[in-house]
Design an enzyme around this catalytic site. Structure first.
Site, PDB file in Angstrom:
ATOM      1  N   ASN A 224       0.852  -1.188   0.000  1.00 37.64           N
ATOM      2  CA  ASN A 224       0.000   0.000   0.000  1.00 37.64           C
ATOM      3  C   ASN A 224       0.895   1.248   0.000  1.00 37.64           C
ATOM      4  O   ASN A 224       1.703   1.443   0.908  1.00 37.64           O
ATOM      5  CB  ASN A 224      -0.885  -0.045   1.257  1.00 37.64           C
ATOM      6  CG  ASN A 224      -1.816   1.143   1.353  1.00 37.64           C
ATOM      7  OD1 ASN A 224      -1.424   2.263   1.052  1.00 37.64           O
ATOM      8  ND2 ASN A 224      -3.029   0.914   1.782  1.00 37.64           N
TER       9      ASN A 224
ATOM     10  N   HIS B  97       0.910   6.148   1.897  1.00 38.51           N
ATOM     11  CA  HIS B  97       1.662   7.100   2.729  1.00 38.51           C
ATOM     12  C   HIS B  97       2.825   7.778   2.013  1.00 38.51           C
ATOM     13  O   HIS B  97       3.407   8.721   2.532  1.00 38.51           O
ATOM     14  CB  HIS B  97       2.065   6.445   4.044  1.00 38.51           C
ATOM     15  CG  HIS B  97       0.842   6.150   4.877  1.00 38.51           C
ATOM     16  ND1 HIS B  97      -0.134   7.103   5.094  1.00 38.51           N
ATOM     17  CD2 HIS B  97       0.399   5.027   5.463  1.00 38.51           C
ATOM     18  CE1 HIS B  97      -1.103   6.568   5.809  1.00 38.51           C
ATOM     19  NE2 HIS B  97      -0.810   5.304   6.041  1.00 38.51           N
TER      20      HIS B  97
ATOM     21  N   HIS C 160      -5.769   3.477  -1.408  1.00 38.67           N
ATOM     22  CA  HIS C 160      -7.081   3.704  -0.788  1.00 38.67           C
ATOM     23  C   HIS C 160      -7.546   5.096  -1.195  1.00 38.67           C
ATOM     24  O   HIS C 160      -6.956   6.091  -0.786  1.00 38.67           O
ATOM     25  CB  HIS C 160      -6.926   3.593   0.744  1.00 38.67           C
ATOM     26  CG  HIS C 160      -8.216   3.723   1.495  1.00 38.67           C
ATOM     27  ND1 HIS C 160      -8.290   3.521   2.846  1.00 38.67           N
ATOM     28  CD2 HIS C 160      -9.475   4.024   1.102  1.00 38.67           C
ATOM     29  CE1 HIS C 160      -9.545   3.695   3.260  1.00 38.67           C
ATOM     30  NE2 HIS C 160     -10.275   4.016   2.221  1.00 38.67           N
TER      31      HIS C 160
ATOM     32  N   ARG D  13      -9.841   7.776  -0.561  1.00 37.23           N
ATOM     33  CA  ARG D  13     -10.754   8.172   0.514  1.00 37.23           C
ATOM     34  C   ARG D  13     -11.657   9.297   0.055  1.00 37.23           C
ATOM     35  O   ARG D  13     -11.284  10.084  -0.821  1.00 37.23           O
ATOM     36  CB  ARG D  13      -9.947   8.638   1.737  1.00 37.23           C
ATOM     37  CG  ARG D  13      -9.337   7.500   2.519  1.00 37.23           C
ATOM     38  CD  ARG D  13      -8.570   8.033   3.722  1.00 37.23           C
ATOM     39  NE  ARG D  13      -8.191   6.964   4.614  1.00 37.23           N
ATOM     40  CZ  ARG D  13      -8.927   6.544   5.631  1.00 37.23           C
ATOM     41  NH1 ARG D  13     -10.075   7.129   5.908  1.00 37.23           N
ATOM     42  NH2 ARG D  13      -8.518   5.563   6.393  1.00 37.23           N
TER      43      ARG D  13
ATOM     44  N   ARG E  96      -7.383  12.471   1.217  1.00 34.35           N
ATOM     45  CA  ARG E  96      -6.295  12.997   2.058  1.00 34.35           C
ATOM     46  C   ARG E  96      -4.912  12.539   1.617  1.00 34.35           C
ATOM     47  O   ARG E  96      -3.923  13.143   1.969  1.00 34.35           O
ATOM     48  CB  ARG E  96      -6.522  12.641   3.524  1.00 34.35           C
ATOM     49  CG  ARG E  96      -6.325  11.179   3.838  1.00 34.35           C
ATOM     50  CD  ARG E  96      -6.316  10.955   5.321  1.00 34.35           C
ATOM     51  NE  ARG E  96      -7.660  10.953   5.853  1.00 34.35           N
ATOM     52  CZ  ARG E  96      -8.027  10.216   6.907  1.00 34.35           C
ATOM     53  NH1 ARG E  96      -7.147   9.466   7.530  1.00 34.35           N
ATOM     54  NH2 ARG E  96      -9.262  10.231   7.340  1.00 34.35           N
TER      55      ARG E  96
ATOM     56  N   GLU F 150      -8.667   0.085  -2.608  1.00 28.21           N
ATOM     57  CA  GLU F 150      -9.372   0.017  -1.328  1.00 28.21           C
ATOM     58  C   GLU F 150     -10.372   1.157  -1.309  1.00 28.21           C
ATOM     59  O   GLU F 150     -10.017   2.294  -1.651  1.00 28.21           O
ATOM     60  CB  GLU F 150      -8.341   0.252  -0.226  1.00 28.21           C
ATOM     61  CG  GLU F 150      -8.376  -0.747   0.876  1.00 28.21           C
ATOM     62  CD  GLU F 150      -7.349  -0.400   1.916  1.00 28.21           C
ATOM     63  OE1 GLU F 150      -7.582   0.527   2.694  1.00 28.21           O
ATOM     64  OE2 GLU F 150      -6.306  -1.063   1.933  1.00 28.21           O
TER      65      GLU F 150
ATOM     66  N   THR G 198      -6.736   5.875  10.478  1.00 32.23           N
ATOM     67  CA  THR G 198      -6.591   4.794   9.515  1.00 32.23           C
ATOM     68  C   THR G 198      -7.845   3.947   9.650  1.00 32.23           C
ATOM     69  O   THR G 198      -8.682   4.205  10.519  1.00 32.23           O
ATOM     70  CB  THR G 198      -5.310   3.971   9.783  1.00 32.23           C
ATOM     71  OG1 THR G 198      -5.222   2.906   8.838  1.00 32.23           O
ATOM     72  CG2 THR G 198      -5.296   3.366  11.187  1.00 32.23           C
ATOM     73  N   THR G 199      -8.013   2.935   8.772  1.00 38.96           N
ATOM     74  CA  THR G 199      -9.199   2.089   8.862  1.00 38.96           C
ATOM     75  C   THR G 199      -9.190   1.393  10.221  1.00 38.96           C
ATOM     76  O   THR G 199      -8.235   0.711  10.555  1.00 38.96           O
ATOM     77  CB  THR G 199      -9.161   1.048   7.718  1.00 38.96           C
ATOM     78  OG1 THR G 199      -8.866   1.736   6.509  1.00 38.96           O
ATOM     79  CG2 THR G 199     -10.484   0.333   7.592  1.00 38.96           C
TER      80      THR G 199
ATOM     81  N   GLU H 288     -10.231 -10.031   3.540  1.00 38.17           N
ATOM     82  CA  GLU H 288      -8.953  -9.660   4.146  1.00 38.17           C
ATOM     83  C   GLU H 288      -9.215  -9.573   5.642  1.00 38.17           C
ATOM     84  O   GLU H 288     -10.031  -8.767   6.101  1.00 38.17           O
ATOM     85  CB  GLU H 288      -8.461  -8.309   3.606  1.00 38.17           C
ATOM     86  CG  GLU H 288      -7.124  -7.915   4.241  1.00 38.17           C
ATOM     87  CD  GLU H 288      -6.612  -6.566   3.748  1.00 38.17           C
ATOM     88  OE1 GLU H 288      -6.945  -6.148   2.616  1.00 38.17           O
ATOM     89  OE2 GLU H 288      -5.878  -5.926   4.524  1.00 38.17           O
TER      90      GLU H 288
ATOM     91  N   HIS I  19      -3.094  -5.104   7.961  1.00 40.20           N
ATOM     92  CA  HIS I  19      -3.255  -3.971   8.878  1.00 40.20           C
ATOM     93  C   HIS I  19      -2.340  -4.135  10.082  1.00 40.20           C
ATOM     94  O   HIS I  19      -2.418  -5.122  10.795  1.00 40.20           O
ATOM     95  CB  HIS I  19      -4.699  -3.785   9.362  1.00 40.20           C
ATOM     96  CG  HIS I  19      -5.001  -2.332   9.624  1.00 40.20           C
ATOM     97  ND1 HIS I  19      -4.565  -1.693  10.748  1.00 40.20           N
ATOM     98  CD2 HIS I  19      -5.621  -1.401   8.871  1.00 40.20           C
ATOM     99  CE1 HIS I  19      -4.936  -0.432  10.684  1.00 40.20           C
ATOM    100  NE2 HIS I  19      -5.568  -0.217   9.560  1.00 40.20           N
TER     101      HIS I  19
ATOM    102  N   GLY J 294       1.307  -1.586   4.390  1.00 35.38           N
ATOM    103  CA  GLY J 294       1.600  -0.241   3.908  1.00 35.38           C
ATOM    104  C   GLY J 294       2.538   0.544   4.794  1.00 35.38           C
ATOM    105  O   GLY J 294       3.714   0.756   4.471  1.00 35.38           O
ATOM    106  N   HIS J 295       2.034   0.963   5.954  1.00 33.61           N
ATOM    107  CA  HIS J 295       2.736   1.949   6.763  1.00 33.61           C
ATOM    108  C   HIS J 295       4.169   1.547   7.110  1.00 33.61           C
ATOM    109  O   HIS J 295       5.099   2.349   6.965  1.00 33.61           O
ATOM    110  CB  HIS J 295       1.934   2.229   8.041  1.00 33.61           C
ATOM    111  CG  HIS J 295       2.510   3.309   8.873  1.00 33.61           C
ATOM    112  ND1 HIS J 295       3.373   3.062   9.911  1.00 33.61           N
ATOM    113  CD2 HIS J 295       2.399   4.652   8.792  1.00 33.61           C
ATOM    114  CE1 HIS J 295       3.742   4.219  10.440  1.00 33.61           C
ATOM    115  NE2 HIS J 295       3.160   5.193   9.775  1.00 33.61           N
TER     116      HIS J 295
HETATM  117  N1  PXP Z   1      -5.509  -3.479   4.619  1.00 32.64           N
HETATM  118  C1  PXP Z   1      -6.488  -2.553   4.759  1.00 32.64           C
HETATM  119  C2  PXP Z   1      -7.878  -2.932   4.437  1.00 32.64           C
HETATM  120  C3  PXP Z   1      -6.176  -1.245   5.178  1.00 32.64           C
HETATM  121  O1  PXP Z   1      -7.161  -0.335   5.321  1.00 32.64           O
HETATM  122  C4  PXP Z   1      -4.826  -0.916   5.422  1.00 32.64           C
HETATM  123  C5  PXP Z   1      -4.480   0.479   5.810  1.00 32.64           C
HETATM  124  O2  PXP Z   1      -4.705   1.338   4.762  1.00 32.64           O
HETATM  125  C6  PXP Z   1      -3.853  -1.911   5.248  1.00 32.64           C
HETATM  126  C7  PXP Z   1      -4.220  -3.191   4.876  1.00 32.64           C
HETATM  127  C8  PXP Z   1      -2.413  -1.633   5.477  1.00 32.64           C
HETATM  128  O3  PXP Z   1      -2.239  -1.389   6.839  1.00 32.64           O
HETATM  129  P1  PXP Z   1      -0.846  -0.820   7.351  1.00 32.64           P
HETATM  130  O4  PXP Z   1      -0.669   0.509   6.714  1.00 32.64           O
HETATM  131  O5  PXP Z   1      -1.028  -0.774   8.830  1.00 32.64           O
HETATM  132  O6  PXP Z   1       0.193  -1.803   6.899  1.00 32.64           O
END
Ligand code: PXP
Length: 249
Positions: free
Chosen positions: A12, A15, A48, A50, A54, A76, A106-107, A157, A196, A218-219
């Site tokens: 992802n 960021h 994602h 949104r 953002r 997403e 975040t979600t 997921e 996540h 992602g993060h």
């Molecule tokens: N999966 C989903 C559905 C998410 O909303 C996110 C965050 O955008 C991620 C995975 C990735 O999470 P992280 O950024 O904590 O790795």
């Protein structure tokens, strides 16, 4: 759809765009982030879109679609009319339906599949009708899996945030909860992903769970990328300054 031979990694890049938005300019460009992620072996790129735009914006998404081929593009999004129409126009390989609250950082949790069953099933039907595979981001519990299977989605997921945020004493229990949900979802005929909150310290136990198709991260990857590149970025700037600077008299 087919189960991959080894567990896939969807990266992802939201960021990278968050960092760009901090200055409202053009860099760093999430498209370049995606290109480099693919060079690094990413099996998919996730963005994602949104409601408040953002980080990723409409232009990023359109260009991302042109750029990302050969690996899956995962959009997403919330299961709302605007986003479904966007997906139908852009045609990502897959779309992950997530809950979305305007003010969340975040979600925060999985979708309420039972409560929003009609809306989610309708979105699945429209997306599938256009050849887009659908994954539902759900909490790792029996009820969510049961209802997700009824929507017609191909994948789920499982939310690993509870595992990632658990203190040491509860981590094993949360991991076991994810494992049970994987088995239930697989038995219901769904492909099972997880994501996540996964990072370089906590990913291994999850990656070792049997039955997973892929992990979506992602993060932690973007955070590592910023730091991993810091030395090189500073030396490049130092070299430029040294080359251009006047000798001190
Ligand atoms: N999966 C989903 C559905 C998410 O909303 C996110 C965050 O955008 C991620 C995975 C990735 O999470 P992280 O950024 O904590 O790795």
């Amino acid at each position: 759809m087919e189960m991959p031979g080894t567990i896939i990694l969807g990266v992802n890049v939201d960021h990278v765009a968050t960092l760009r938005q901090a200055r409202g300019g053009t860099e760093p460009d999430p498209l370049m982030g995606a290109t480099l992620a693919i060079l690094g072996g990413a099996d998919g790129i996730t963005v994602h879109l949104r409601e408040d735009r953002r980080h990723i914006n409409d232009r990023d998404l359109r260009l991302m679609r042109e750029l990302v081929s050969g690996v899956e593009l995962n959009l997403e999004m919330a299961a709302v009319k605007e986003m479904v129409e966007m997906a139908l126009a852009v045609k990502p390989e897959m779309s992950t339906l997530v809950p979305e609250k305007r003010r969340e950082l975040t979600t925060e949790g999985g979708v309420d599949v039972k409560g929003e069953f009609k809306k989610l099933s309708e979105a699945v039907r429209k997306l599938n009708g256009s050849g887009i595979a659908v994954s539902l981001f759900i909490d790792p519990d029996e009820k969510s899996v049961e209802w997700a299977a009824k929507t017609g989605a191909q994948m789920v997921e499982l939310h690993t945030g509870y595992y990632a945020n658990a203190d040491k004493g509860h981590r094993q229990k949360e991991l076991a909860r994810v494992q049970r949900a994987i088995s239930m979802a697989a038995n219901a005929g769904l492909f099972v992903n997880a994501g996540h909150g996964l990072n370089y310290s906590n990913v291994r136990p999850v990656a070792g769970l049997p039955g997973l198709r892929g992990l979506y991260i992602g993060h932690s990857i973007v955070a590592r990328a910023v730091l991993a590149g810091m030395k090189e970025a500073v030396s490049a700037m130092k070299a430029l300054i040294a080359e251009a600077s006047q000798p001190v008299k």
